[in-house]
Write a protein that holds these residues in place. Structure first.
Motif, mmCIF file in Angstrom:
data_model
loop_
_atom_site.group_PDB
_atom_site.id
_atom_site.type_symbol
_atom_site.label_atom_id
_atom_site.label_comp_id
_atom_site.label_asym_id
_atom_site.label_seq_id
_atom_site.Cartn_x
_atom_site.Cartn_y
_atom_site.Cartn_z
ATOM 1 N N UNK A 21 0.710 -1.192 -0.002
ATOM 2 C CA UNK A 21 0.001 0.039 -0.030
ATOM 3 C C UNK A 21 0.742 1.222 -0.229
ATOM 4 N N UNK A 22 1.886 1.115 0.805
ATOM 5 C CA UNK A 22 2.789 2.570 0.782
ATOM 6 C C UNK A 22 3.418 2.700 -0.490
ATOM 7 N N UNK A 23 3.694 1.765 -1.290
ATOM 8 C CA UNK A 23 4.290 1.867 -2.336
ATOM 9 C C UNK A 23 3.417 2.502 -3.670
ATOM 10 N N UNK A 24 2.107 2.662 -3.499
ATOM 11 C CA UNK A 24 1.286 3.171 -4.573
ATOM 12 C C UNK A 24 1.232 4.711 -4.393
ATOM 13 N N UNK A 25 0.980 5.243 -5.437
ATOM 14 C CA UNK A 25 0.554 6.566 -5.443
ATOM 15 C C UNK A 25 -0.672 7.040 -4.912
#
Length: 365
Positions: A21-25
């Motif tokens: 989730x943290x890697x998504x824009x």
């Protein structure tokens, strides 16, 4: 039709872990590992999750969750940053618990998560009701002329039941500030237009002026659902035209019960009404379903309230809907509603139509 359950994350709306989730824009809507752990902590099913997004709401997000032999519904707010006052899941769950204790048909609240680290917003899990929501299709057992009439009666009688709940004592008395409710609605939504539009629609200010100049006197105070329509009701799959659950309580408060009736009537599709983007259950144009006039007559007779000023409440409902939909349209124009190829494009003409219909109700009361 039963929704198609998913078992594999799509990497956009649904991901497996907080790290993904943290890697998504843009933050996802469902993160499976923390939700699974939350369900474990509350003893809600075992094994991997299956899910499907359900409901026709344009604001909060609802998922059907299947886990082993058990099925739940998870409801959360939209992606931040949006005003939390209109997406308060903890409050929404609390309201349903209080109303359930008063015999109002609502889903059972099974667990509430206030920890925003799991999904980025609070959420709650409720029971899954076995039944049907009537929008564009009608279950065969409810589709005879007689059952259509009984369905309309059930819609209005359930609203009457809600409005008869005693709100003068207990926790329900603290649900809102009923004094000045109608005027605050006009003032609040007037202030939202300029911050949520990119175009000039003079009708919005004309209707706002008329509403503010003609606020009717509130006859009684009740719980106001705020989005009461057939599409927010669950009908029992095993009973004749019986409402088993009122859904979507995000806008509930204490106020004037005719605000609910005005919204129900203004968005109800009957053969004499001009279709709008807010008529979300078009099947009620079929023979057997009550007309707007029949709805008003039954409610007025059974409630004992005067409905002479109902055009004001209908105008309020259409005007508020136009402002709410304009905010959605602006987000769509800005590319903030990816995948919306149906509702967003209709709002260019749909919002002005709502305002024009509201304007036709501007007459002496």
């Amino acid at each position: 039709m039963a929704p198609t359950m998913q078992t594999e994350p799509d990497g956009v709306e649904v991901v497996m872990s907080a790290r993904e989730a943290a890697d998504l824009e843009r933050p996802p809507l469902l993160v499976l590992e923390p939700v699974t752990a939350f369900l474990d902590a509350h003893g809600l099913g075992t094994g991997p999750l299956e899910w499907a997004r359900i409901g026709d709401g344009q604001s909060n997000v609802t998922y059907l969750i299947r886990r082993g032999e058990r099925t739940f519904v998870l409801r959360r707010g939209p992606r931040p940053p949006l005003p939390r006052s209109t997406h308060d899941m903890v409050r929404e769950a609390r309201i349903q618990k209080l109303l359930s204790a008063q015999g109002i048909p609502v889903p059972e609240i099974l667990a509430v998560c206030e920890d925003e680290s799991l999904l980025g917003v609070p959420f709650y899990v409720m029971s899954h009701l076995d039944g049907a929501v009537i929008t564009e299709d009608v279950p065969a057992e409810l589709d005879s002329p007689q059952q259509r009439e009984l369905t309309s009666r059930a819609v209005v009688d359930t609203l009457l039941q809600l409005h008869r709940v005693d709100v003068t004592r207990g926790e329900l008395a603290n649900l809102g500030r009923p004094q000045g409710y109608l005027r605050r609605q006009v003032e609040r939504f007037s202030g939202l237009w300029d911050t949520n539009t990119t175009r000039e629609l003079p009708r919005v200010h004309e209707v706002a002026q008329w509403l503010g100049d003609n606020v009717p006197e509130t006859q009684t105070v009740s719980v106001v659902h705020g989005d009461y329509r057939m599409g927010n009701l669950m009908f029992d799959a095993h009973a004749s035209a019986r409402v088993s659950g009122i859904l979507d309580w995000e806008m509930a408060t204490l106020g004037d019960p005719l605000a609910d009736l005005g919204y129900l009537v203004a968005t109800h599709a009957d053969p004499q009404s001009t279709p709008t983007i807010m008529e979300l259950t078009p099947v009620t144009r079929r023979p057997g379903y009550w007309t707007r006039e029949q709805i008003v007559e039954h409610y007025g007779r059974e409630s004992g309230l005067s409905v002479n000023a109902l055009p004001w409440y209908e105008a309020l409902a259409l005007w508020k809907s136009a402002i709410f939909c304009e905010a959605i349209y602006t987000r769509w124009l800005n590319g903030e509603r990816p995948g919306d190829e149906e509702f967003g494009p209709t709002l260019e003409a749909g919002v002005p139509t709502l305002l024009e219909q509201a304007a036709t109700l501007m007459r002496p009361l």
